[in-house]
Write an enzyme that holds these catalytic residues in place. Sequence first.
Site, PDB file in Angstrom:
ATOM      1  CG  ASN A   1      54.817  71.967  79.072  1.00 53.05           C
ATOM      2  OD1 ASN A   1      54.161  71.902  80.339  1.00 53.05           O
ATOM      3  ND2 ASN A   1      54.459  72.998  78.116  1.00 53.05           N
TER       4      ASN A   1
ATOM      5  CB  SER B   1      52.841  68.618  66.806  1.00 53.44           C
ATOM      6  OG  SER B   1      51.879  69.697  67.243  1.00 53.44           O
TER       7      SER B   1
ATOM      8  CD  GLU C   1      57.875  74.314  72.864  1.00 50.33           C
ATOM      9  OE1 GLU C   1      57.936  73.190  73.154  1.00 50.33           O
ATOM     10  OE2 GLU C   1      57.284  75.127  73.727  1.00 50.33           O
TER      11      GLU C   1
ATOM     12  CG  HIS D   1      55.107  76.934  77.152  1.00 48.00           C
ATOM     13  ND1 HIS D   1      53.844  77.229  76.361  1.00 48.00           N
ATOM     14  CD2 HIS D   1      55.575  75.580  76.602  1.00 48.00           C
ATOM     15  CE1 HIS D   1      53.471  76.224  75.608  1.00 48.00           C
ATOM     16  NE2 HIS D   1      54.600  75.231  76.015  1.00 48.00           N
TER      17      HIS D   1
ATOM     18  N   GLY E   1      50.710  72.054  70.225  1.00 48.44           N
ATOM     19  CA  GLY E   1      49.446  71.610  70.134  1.00 48.44           C
ATOM     20  C   GLY E   1      48.153  71.533  68.939  1.00 48.44           C
TER      21      GLY E   1
END
Length: 248
Positions: free
Chosen positions: A9, A209, A164, A92, A170
């Site tokens: 992504n 991550s 996620e 997302h 991130g």
Amino acid sequence: MRKNLVAGNWKMNGSLVENAALLAGVKTALAGMEAVVCVPFPYLAQAQSALAGSSIAWGAQNLSEQARGAYTGEVSASMLLDFGCRYVIVGHSERRSLYGESDEMVARKYMAAQAAGLIPILCVGELLDERDSGITERVVARQLDVVIAAAGVASLAKAVVAYEPVWAIGTGKTASPEQAQAVHAFIRGKIAALDSEVANGLVIQYGGSVKASNAAELLAQPDIDGGLIGGASLILEEFVAICKAAAK
Ligand code: PEP
């Protein structure tokens, strides 16, 4: 037997020049291997021309729930098909939290993607305070239930689910393999209660991550079937190493 699938992504990153090197590198280094890159809309044509005929698929990071019409700034599923997309990320956490996408809107986007023949990568996951309050499973179940109520459990045979945890996206914080596996097993078990065949065949990616250095131990978990990779998908060596770890 499920095969691992890794998807990158890129988020809102890249330029024609940067992408050219990254796409060419991915195509060469992963020749013959399955993987996906989800690029910003303006670069779909570039991804198509760079990757056509290779084993690497490309896709988008979002789509409209609408088919066409007066929806300024939106992009429909059929437009994605025009550029050869096979996949599209739906729901997302950045779309949910920054752009107010509700579970219901995510379900409509999921259905719009499937109606056009695209494979939605449906993202689910809890916020840090939800994990800390012990309601991770309740949150993930709610996110899945809205899609299943709208589209039916059988629709998951033509979808990918990405777990996620929002606190790991991130941030450099990764869920431990045990934490991730527990939620993946929960997701599969929940779907198995409705349709065991769909559950067994479902690819459930982990995202948050993932790097070359932690991919192997995450991917070794029995219910982790690949990854949705943000930051590391922009670094050729990292992305290639993660895809190779998934192919083992
Ligand atoms: C993502 O963008 O879906 C993601 C998981 O990002 P990162 O790998 O950077 O945490």
